[in-house]
Design a protein around this motif. Structure first.
Motif, PDB file in Angstrom:
ATOM      1  N   MET A  45       0.833  -1.189   0.000  1.00 11.71           N
ATOM      2  CA  MET A  45       0.000   0.000   0.000  1.00 11.71           C
ATOM      3  C   MET A  45       0.871   1.244   0.000  1.00 11.71           C
ATOM      4  O   MET A  45       1.944   1.250   0.600  1.00 11.71           O
ATOM      5  N   ALA A  46       0.404   2.286  -0.655  1.00  8.59           N
ATOM      6  CA  ALA A  46       1.118   3.561  -0.673  1.00  8.59           C
ATOM      7  C   ALA A  46       0.089   4.681  -0.677  1.00  8.59           C
ATOM      8  O   ALA A  46      -1.015   4.513  -1.187  1.00  8.59           O
ATOM      9  N   ALA A  47       0.454   5.808  -0.100  1.00 16.05           N
ATOM     10  CA  ALA A  47      -0.412   6.986  -0.100  1.00 16.05           C
ATOM     11  C   ALA A  47       0.462   8.220  -0.237  1.00 16.05           C
ATOM     12  O   ALA A  47       1.555   8.287   0.328  1.00 16.05           O
ATOM     13  N   ILE A  48      -0.009   9.180  -0.993  1.00 10.73           N
ATOM     14  CA  ILE A  48       0.706  10.439  -1.153  1.00 10.73           C
ATOM     15  C   ILE A  48       0.089  11.428  -0.173  1.00 10.73           C
ATOM     16  O   ILE A  48      -1.097  11.749  -0.260  1.00 10.73           O
ATOM     17  N   GLU A  49       0.874  11.875   0.796  1.00  7.71           N
ATOM     18  CA  GLU A  49       0.364  12.768   1.832  1.00  7.71           C
ATOM     19  C   GLU A  49       0.286  14.215   1.377  1.00  7.71           C
ATOM     20  O   GLU A  49      -0.635  14.931   1.719  1.00  7.71           O
ATOM     21  N   ARG A  50       1.277  14.653   0.625  1.00  8.57           N
ATOM     22  CA  ARG A  50       1.299  16.057   0.211  1.00  8.57           C
ATOM     23  C   ARG A  50       2.015  16.168  -1.120  1.00  8.57           C
ATOM     24  O   ARG A  50       3.013  15.506  -1.352  1.00  8.57           O
ATOM     25  N   ARG A  51       1.496  16.987  -1.994  1.00  9.72           N
ATOM     26  CA  ARG A  51       2.130  17.202  -3.296  1.00  9.72           C
ATOM     27  C   ARG A  51       2.761  18.579  -3.335  1.00  9.72           C
ATOM     28  O   ARG A  51       2.207  19.547  -2.847  1.00  9.72           O
ATOM     29  N   GLY A  52       3.924  18.627  -3.941  1.00 11.54           N
ATOM     30  CA  GLY A  52       4.621  19.893  -4.138  1.00 11.54           C
ATOM     31  C   GLY A  52       4.796  20.124  -5.621  1.00 11.54           C
ATOM     32  O   GLY A  52       3.913  19.837  -6.419  1.00 11.54           O
ATOM     33  N   SER A  53       5.950  20.589  -5.984  1.00  9.78           N
ATOM     34  CA  SER A  53       6.266  20.849  -7.381  1.00  9.78           C
ATOM     35  C   SER A  53       6.376  19.541  -8.150  1.00  9.78           C
ATOM     36  O   SER A  53       7.067  18.615  -7.732  1.00  9.78           O
ATOM     37  N   GLU A  54       5.694  19.451  -9.280  1.00  9.86           N
ATOM     38  CA  GLU A  54       5.758  18.257 -10.123  1.00  9.86           C
ATOM     39  C   GLU A  54       7.129  18.115 -10.786  1.00  9.86           C
ATOM     40  O   GLU A  54       7.562  17.023 -11.096  1.00  9.86           O
ATOM     41  N   GLU A  55       7.797  19.228 -11.024  1.00 10.28           N
ATOM     42  CA  GLU A  55       9.049  19.199 -11.771  1.00 10.28           C
ATOM     43  C   GLU A  55      10.258  18.909 -10.896  1.00 10.28           C
ATOM     44  O   GLU A  55      11.120  18.127 -11.265  1.00 10.28           O
ATOM     45  N   ALA A  56      10.363  19.558  -9.749  1.00 10.29           N
ATOM     46  CA  ALA A  56      11.608  19.458  -8.980  1.00 10.29           C
ATOM     47  C   ALA A  56      11.372  19.379  -7.483  1.00 10.29           C
ATOM     48  O   ALA A  56      12.176  19.855  -6.706  1.00 10.29           O
ATOM     49  N   GLY A  57      10.288  18.786  -7.080  1.00 10.30           N
ATOM     50  CA  GLY A  57      10.005  18.705  -5.654  1.00 10.30           C
ATOM     51  C   GLY A  57      10.877  17.670  -4.960  1.00 10.30           C
ATOM     52  O   GLY A  57      11.270  16.676  -5.549  1.00 10.30           O
ATOM     53  N   ALA A  58      11.199  17.916  -3.711  1.00 11.69           N
ATOM     54  CA  ALA A  58      11.942  16.937  -2.917  1.00 11.69           C
ATOM     55  C   ALA A  58      10.991  15.807  -2.529  1.00 11.69           C
ATOM     56  O   ALA A  58       9.814  16.030  -2.264  1.00 11.69           O
TER      57      ALA A  58
END
Length: 52
Positions: free
Chosen positions: A22-35
């Motif tokens: 299972m995986a979940a994305i908690e927070r999204r930042g920059s699509e191009e260069a996010g950490a």
């Protein structure tokens, strides 16, 4: 040319789902260069953090 963060995260989540995990994305930042930080919750209740 570097791999974009959005593509890497999408590929990683698909790979985990294909293996039955299972995986979940908690927070999204920059699509191009996010950490990207990966928090792993182990079955014994402990957690690990993978960071750049």
């Amino acid at each position: 040319m570097r791999l974009k963060a959005g593509i890497f995260v999408a590929a990683l989540t698909r790979r985990l789902f294909a293996e039955g995990n299972m995986a979940a994305i908690e927070r999204r930042g920059s699509e191009e260069a996010g950490a990207i930080f990966i928090r792993i919750r182990h079955r014994d209740g402990s957690e690990s953090l993978a960071a750049p």
